[in-house]
Design a protein around this motif. Structure first.
Motif, PDB file in Angstrom:
ATOM      1  N   PRO A  71       0.821  -1.209   0.000  1.00 45.33           N
ATOM      2  CA  PRO A  71       0.000   0.000   0.000  1.00 45.33           C
ATOM      3  C   PRO A  71       0.857   1.262   0.000  1.00 45.33           C
ATOM      4  N   GLU A  72       0.361   2.288  -0.685  1.00 42.72           N
ATOM      5  CA  GLU A  72       1.129   3.534  -0.792  1.00 42.72           C
ATOM      6  C   GLU A  72       1.506   4.089   0.584  1.00 42.72           C
ATOM      7  N   ALA A  73       0.552   4.157   1.495  1.00 43.98           N
ATOM      8  CA  ALA A  73       0.816   4.725   2.824  1.00 43.98           C
ATOM      9  C   ALA A  73       1.867   3.916   3.567  1.00 43.98           C
ATOM     10  N   LYS A  74       1.788   2.582   3.439  1.00 47.11           N
ATOM     11  CA  LYS A  74       2.752   1.724   4.119  1.00 47.11           C
ATOM     12  C   LYS A  74       4.149   1.910   3.545  1.00 47.11           C
ATOM     13  N   ALA A  75       4.253   2.026   2.231  1.00 51.93           N
ATOM     14  CA  ALA A  75       5.549   2.242   1.592  1.00 51.93           C
ATOM     15  C   ALA A  75       6.173   3.557   2.059  1.00 51.93           C
ATOM     16  N   ALA A  76       5.361   4.600   2.123  1.00 48.73           N
ATOM     17  CA  ALA A  76       5.861   5.904   2.567  1.00 48.73           C
ATOM     18  C   ALA A  76       6.321   5.840   4.025  1.00 48.73           C
ATOM     19  N   GLU A  77       5.546   5.144   4.847  1.00 51.94           N
ATOM     20  CA  GLU A  77       5.898   5.010   6.264  1.00 51.94           C
ATOM     21  C   GLU A  77       7.221   4.261   6.436  1.00 51.94           C
ATOM     22  N   LEU A  78       7.374   3.172   5.709  1.00 50.39           N
ATOM     23  CA  LEU A  78       8.596   2.373   5.824  1.00 50.39           C
ATOM     24  C   LEU A  78       9.806   3.114   5.251  1.00 50.39           C
ATOM     25  N   ALA A  79       9.594   3.884   4.183  1.00 47.73           N
ATOM     26  CA  ALA A  79      10.700   4.662   3.612  1.00 47.73           C
ATOM     27  C   ALA A  79      11.195   5.694   4.611  1.00 47.73           C
ATOM     28  N   GLN A  80      10.277   6.351   5.315  1.00 48.76           N
ATOM     29  CA  GLN A  80      10.676   7.323   6.335  1.00 48.76           C
ATOM     30  C   GLN A  80      11.409   6.632   7.486  1.00 48.76           C
ATOM     31  N   SER A  81      10.943   5.450   7.849  1.00 46.90           N
ATOM     32  CA  SER A  81      11.609   4.687   8.898  1.00 46.90           C
ATOM     33  C   SER A  81      13.020   4.304   8.467  1.00 46.90           C
ATOM     34  N   LEU A  82      13.166   3.920   7.201  1.00 47.07           N
ATOM     35  CA  LEU A  82      14.490   3.587   6.670  1.00 47.07           C
ATOM     36  C   LEU A  82      15.416   4.792   6.734  1.00 47.07           C
ATOM     37  N   ALA A 124      13.225   5.782  -0.783  1.00 51.12           N
ATOM     38  CA  ALA A 124      14.277   6.388   0.030  1.00 51.12           C
ATOM     39  C   ALA A 124      15.369   6.978  -0.859  1.00 51.12           C
ATOM     40  N   TYR A 125      15.735   6.276  -1.933  1.00 50.76           N
ATOM     41  CA  TYR A 125      16.725   6.797  -2.878  1.00 50.76           C
ATOM     42  C   TYR A 125      16.264   8.141  -3.445  1.00 50.76           C
ATOM     43  N   VAL A 126      14.995   8.198  -3.857  1.00 53.01           N
ATOM     44  CA  VAL A 126      14.468   9.434  -4.449  1.00 53.01           C
ATOM     45  C   VAL A 126      14.479  10.559  -3.422  1.00 53.01           C
ATOM     46  N   THR A 127      14.121  10.257  -2.188  1.00 51.11           N
ATOM     47  CA  THR A 127      14.121  11.271  -1.129  1.00 51.11           C
ATOM     48  C   THR A 127      15.525  11.793  -0.887  1.00 51.11           C
ATOM     49  N   LEU A 128      16.507  10.882  -0.832  1.00 56.25           N
ATOM     50  CA  LEU A 128      17.901  11.300  -0.635  1.00 56.25           C
ATOM     51  C   LEU A 128      18.389  12.104  -1.826  1.00 56.25           C
ATOM     52  N   GLY A 129      17.995  11.705  -3.030  1.00 57.58           N
ATOM     53  CA  GLY A 129      18.419  12.428  -4.219  1.00 57.58           C
ATOM     54  C   GLY A 129      17.845  13.832  -4.255  1.00 57.58           C
TER      55      GLY A 129
END
Length: 264
Positions: free
Chosen positions: A133-144, A176-181
């Motif tokens: 799910p989109e929300a779950k992916a976003a949550e886990l990316a922030q946790s990462l 996470a890669y996109v956020t860091l970029g």
């Protein structure tokens, strides 16, 4: 490159699981893959017991090789086993194609400093049903990303991506890669290179870090992905034929001829 007996015979499959080489049909050379099957034939001739092939299947994480080993000496007749092998090919190649499309989307997003959420939506569109799910992916990316900020962060575990990374984990890590970029700019891509173990992703990030524009990088990655998939299908075909030849009890020299037919 011609295949030589010396190269093939130098390779062997160790008998202890801990020493088995890592197999990856998508990125390993034809010669290495052929040597693997030939070494299995050599061991089978020595052991005179097909049960060890099932043990081998249990220790390999290469999905297509595992499938062939599990079915080759099962109760399935050869025609059905071949049909299932072809079906498995299609499924695995489609999985690679989707993951490659996500990698292209992420690299382009990094170059264009796109919103991570927008990038995630684009990536999810490559699947008939969202792998996460989109929300779950976003949550886990922030946790990462929070985990990366910790002094004892294991970046290899958190950021490593290879061609077989499962789709749900891939979404999270690429987000996470996109956020860091977006945060660090193109130079931030260089810090990601050690963890991009998928050749396509490594190539795209390298070009992004070197300043190439998004349309060029995307077109290059698209061509490279198509080439990798074509080559992988041919290596799968080679594996299928070699496995059939082992099942048919062809001798080592005949297997060598079968392998040589597939080497570019």
């Amino acid at each position: 490159m011609k295949i030589s007996r010396k190269v093939l015979q130098a390779e062997s499959v160790p008998e202890t699981p801990l020493r088995r080489p890592e197999l990856d049909i998508l990125e390993m050379p034809y010669e290495g893959l052929a040597a693997y099957w030939l070494s299995l034939k050599k061991l089978l001739d020595e052991k005179q017991d097909t049960n060890f092939l099932l043990e081998e299947a249990a220790y390999t994480n290469e999905p297509y090789v595992r499938h062939l080993l599990e079915t080759a000496f099962s109760a399935l007749d050869e025609e059905r086993a071949v049909r299932l092998g072809k079906a498995r090919q299609d499924i695995l190649l489609e999985g690679y194609r989707r993951r490659f499309a996500c990698m292209r989307t992420a690299v382009r997003a990094i170059i264009e400093a796109e919103s991570p959420r927008l990038s995630l939506i684009r990536m999810l569109s490559h699947f008939p049903a969202p792998p996460i799910p989109e929300a779950k992916a976003a949550e886990l990316a922030q946790s990462l990303l929070r985990g990366l900020a910790m002094p004892d962060a294991d970046k290899a575990v958190l950021l490593e991506i290879d061609s077989r990374t499962k789709a749900d984990r891939l979404m999270v890590k690429l987000m996470a890669y996109v956020t860091l970029g977006r945060k660090e700019g193109r130079d931030g891509c260089r810090g990601l290179l050690p963890y991009a173990r998928a050749y396509l992703l490594l190539e795209g990030l390298s070009l992004a870090a070197d300043g190439f524009d998004a349309p060029f990088v995307d077109a290059h990655m698209e061509t490279l992905a198509r080439t990798l998939l074509d080559e992988t299908r041919r290596k799968m075909d080679m594996s299928l034929e070699l496995c059939r030849s082992i099942r048919a009890e062809f001798d080592y020299e005949t297997l060598y001829l079968v392998a040589r037919a597939y080497i570019p």
